[in-house]
Design a protein around this motif. Structure first.
Motif, short mmCIF file in Angstrom:
data_model
loop_
_atom_site.label_atom_id
_atom_site.label_comp_id
_atom_site.label_asym_id
_atom_site.label_seq_id
_atom_site.Cartn_x
_atom_site.Cartn_y
_atom_site.Cartn_z
N ALA A 164 0.82 -1.20 0.00
CA ALA A 164 0.00 0.00 0.00
C ALA A 164 0.86 1.26 0.00
N ALA A 165 2.00 1.20 0.69
CA ALA A 165 2.90 2.35 0.74
C ALA A 165 3.60 2.58 -0.59
N GLY A 166 3.82 1.49 -1.34
CA GLY A 166 4.49 1.60 -2.63
C GLY A 166 5.94 2.01 -2.46
N GLY A 167 6.52 2.59 -3.50
CA GLY A 167 7.89 3.07 -3.42
C GLY A 167 8.92 1.98 -3.70
N LEU A 168 10.17 2.31 -3.42
CA LEU A 168 11.29 1.44 -3.76
C LEU A 168 11.25 0.12 -3.01
N VAL A 169 10.90 0.16 -1.72
CA VAL A 169 10.89 -1.05 -0.92
C VAL A 169 9.89 -2.06 -1.49
N ALA A 170 8.70 -1.59 -1.83
CA ALA A 170 7.68 -2.48 -2.39
C ALA A 170 8.14 -3.07 -3.72
N LYS A 171 8.72 -2.23 -4.58
CA LYS A 171 9.19 -2.71 -5.87
C LYS A 171 10.32 -3.73 -5.71
N LEU A 172 11.23 -3.43 -4.78
CA LEU A 172 12.36 -4.33 -4.57
C LEU A 172 11.91 -5.67 -4.03
N LEU A 173 11.02 -5.68 -3.03
CA LEU A 173 10.55 -6.93 -2.46
C LEU A 173 9.69 -7.71 -3.46
N THR A 174 8.95 -7.00 -4.30
CA THR A 174 8.17 -7.68 -5.35
C THR A 174 9.11 -8.36 -6.34
N PHE A 175 10.16 -7.66 -6.73
CA PHE A 175 11.15 -8.25 -7.65
C PHE A 175 11.81 -9.47 -7.01
N ILE A 176 12.18 -9.36 -5.75
CA ILE A 176 12.79 -10.50 -5.06
C ILE A 176 11.80 -11.65 -4.99
N GLY A 177 10.54 -11.35 -4.63
CA GLY A 177 9.53 -12.40 -4.52
C GLY A 177 9.23 -13.09 -5.82
N ASN A 178 9.33 -12.36 -6.94
CA ASN A 178 9.07 -12.95 -8.25
C ASN A 178 10.26 -13.73 -8.79
N ASN A 179 11.39 -13.62 -8.11
CA ASN A 179 12.61 -14.30 -8.57
C ASN A 179 13.29 -15.08 -7.44
N THR A 180 12.47 -15.64 -6.56
CA THR A 180 13.03 -16.38 -5.42
C THR A 180 13.86 -17.58 -5.87
N LEU A 181 13.52 -18.14 -7.04
CA LEU A 181 14.23 -19.32 -7.52
C LEU A 181 15.73 -19.09 -7.58
N TYR A 182 16.14 -17.92 -8.07
CA TYR A 182 17.56 -17.66 -8.29
C TYR A 182 18.29 -17.41 -6.97
N VAL A 183 17.62 -16.77 -6.02
CA VAL A 183 18.21 -16.61 -4.69
C VAL A 183 18.34 -17.98 -4.03
N PHE A 184 17.31 -18.77 -4.16
CA PHE A 184 17.28 -20.11 -3.59
C PHE A 184 18.44 -20.97 -4.11
N ILE A 185 18.70 -20.89 -5.40
CA ILE A 185 19.73 -21.73 -6.03
C ILE A 185 21.14 -21.23 -5.72
N PHE A 186 21.33 -19.91 -5.77
CA PHE A 186 22.71 -19.38 -5.76
C PHE A 186 23.13 -18.66 -4.48
N HIS A 187 22.30 -18.66 -3.45
CA HIS A 187 22.70 -17.89 -2.27
C HIS A 187 23.89 -18.50 -1.55
N ILE A 188 24.04 -19.81 -1.59
CA ILE A 188 25.16 -20.44 -0.87
C ILE A 188 26.49 -20.10 -1.52
N ILE A 189 26.56 -20.21 -2.84
CA ILE A 189 27.80 -19.84 -3.52
C ILE A 189 28.04 -18.34 -3.39
N SER A 190 26.96 -17.55 -3.26
CA SER A 190 27.11 -16.10 -3.09
C SER A 190 27.65 -15.74 -1.71
N PHE A 191 27.57 -16.67 -0.75
CA PHE A 191 28.15 -16.42 0.56
C PHE A 191 29.68 -16.37 0.52
N LYS A 192 30.30 -16.99 -0.47
CA LYS A 192 31.75 -17.17 -0.48
C LYS A 192 32.53 -15.85 -0.49
N PRO A 193 32.12 -14.82 -1.25
CA PRO A 193 32.86 -13.55 -1.16
C PRO A 193 32.86 -12.96 0.25
#
Length: 373
Positions: free
Chosen positions: A274-303
């Motif tokens: 309801a508030a909209g703005g950057l936070v809403a857009k960012l979380l929506t983008f993350i929520g629509n692409n959870t698959l890629y976070v799910f797959i690659f978050h462990i290898i992304s921990f290495k840096p």
């Protein structure tokens, strides 16, 4: 406000919580996350179930296999092929392992093909250190199809209303897990005995029931306050999440915390949407692409692990720790950086690919076709 946007934000919050849980935060935060974050995924999946699939189960099963089995197969084999390479470049080793002390080893040809067979036939055998969260693919696939089968059988034989039919499925799932936990029974055809999958059936049904009563439940502050209190009590008392070593107490506590966590997250997501703005857009983008976070978050921990090694002057081989470096992990704030990078890095790479690389692929393909003529 579009409900699917709210659910996308729910999923975005859920995947961030998953990454945070894997980053080994302080115990009270970890306890808080684990008692509801996986049920949240199953509830949001069940939210979109349509009764039309009772008359067309084949379409539902095909969609589930395309959306879950195929990505699991593709990315499990990807990490399987790269497993020994991680050892050669130092990202894995046989000295440092997970928080319980277990380590991983390079695969010889026999181990490689054995794991490949398990990946294809039982959705197991995946690389535990680089794809350790992949059980969810199997869990959601089995849970959603078992839910459909049970619901179809109950609906065709008992002629109950949609609410009573799905309630019967949820009760059946609870009853089976009571038997499973009470008598230490395991479904031998499902890796790890099927406890998570049957919990998945229950929470998938809860998602369907919530959508049916969504307008009546609404987003009341007093409900969210009660839900937050339940989660705090559960975290303080170390109630269990959807793990493989459950206990009879879970039959009362896990439905409570799972549903409370969803209602609280749904209310928060509604406010953000309801508030909209950057936070809403960012979380929506993350929520629509959870698959890629799910797959690659462990290898992304290495840096981040490399940075932690430099910061504390640790032995470089600790880069092989799973999922993160365990040294001082509950006292320092590296878990925050692990969470940010584990979420942001896969999505940044995805955004770069979609905006810069992917549009060029058809052009490159056309060029090769012209040259081949």
């Amino acid at each position: 406000m579009p409900t699917n946007t709210v659910i996308s934000i729910c999923k975005g919050i859920a995947i961030i919580l998953m990454v945070m849980g894997h980053a080994e935060p302080p115990s009270i935060i970890s306890n808080f996350i684990y008692i509801f974050h996986m049920p949240l995924f199953f509830i949001t999946a069940g939210y979109f179930f349509n009764r039309k699939y009772l008359d067309d189960p084949w379409t539902f099963c095909v969609k589930r296999f395309k959306g879950l089995y195929i990505p699991f197969l593709k990315w499990s084999i990807f990490f399987l092929l790269l497993h020994n390479l991680w050892f050669k470049i130092g990202l894995l080793n046989e000295q440092f392992g997970n928080w319980t002390g277990g380590v991983t080893h390079p695969y010889d040809p026999r181990a490689f093909f054995h794991r490949l067979f398990l990946i294809v036939t039982s959705m197991s055998g995946y690389d535990e250190f680089m794809a350790g969260a992949f059980w969810f693919f199997r869990g959601l696939l089995i849970a959603s199809i078992v839910f459909l089968i049970l619901y179809k059988v109950i609906d065709s034989s008992m002629k109950l209303s949609p609410v009573l039919g799905v309630t019967a499925v949820c009760v059946a799932a609870l009853a089976f897990n009571a038997y499973r936990l009470g008598f230490q029974f395991k479904i031998t055809t499902i890796p790890n005995g099927g406890l998570r999958e049957i919990w998945g059936v229950f929470f998938f049904g809860i998602g369907f029931l919530y959508r049916y009563y969504e307008s009546k439940i609404g987003n009341r502050r007093w409900i969210s306050a009660i839900c937050l209190a339940i989660l705090c009590v559960g975290a303080y008392n170390h109630w269990c999440g959807m793990n493989n070593s459950g206990q009879l107490r879970d039959l009362a506590t896990l439905p409570l915390t799972g549903i409370a966590g969803f209602l609280l997250t749904k209310h928060l997501s509604t406010l953000i949407d309801a508030a909209g703005g950057l936070v809403a857009k960012l979380l929506t983008f993350i929520g629509n692409n959870t698959l890629y976070v799910f797959i690659f978050h462990i290898i992304s921990f290495k840096p981040v692990s490399m940075l932690k090694i430099w910061w504390y002057g640790l032995e470089p081989a600790q880069i092989g720790s799973h999922m993160v470096i365990h040294f001082n992990n509950h006292e320092d704030l590296f878990w925050i950086l692990y969470t940010i990078v584990g979420t942001a890095l896969p999505l940044t790479v995805l955004w770069i690919w979609r905006t810069h690389a992917a549009p060029k692929v058809p052009k490159i393909k056309d060029t090769f076709l012209r040259l081949a003529r």
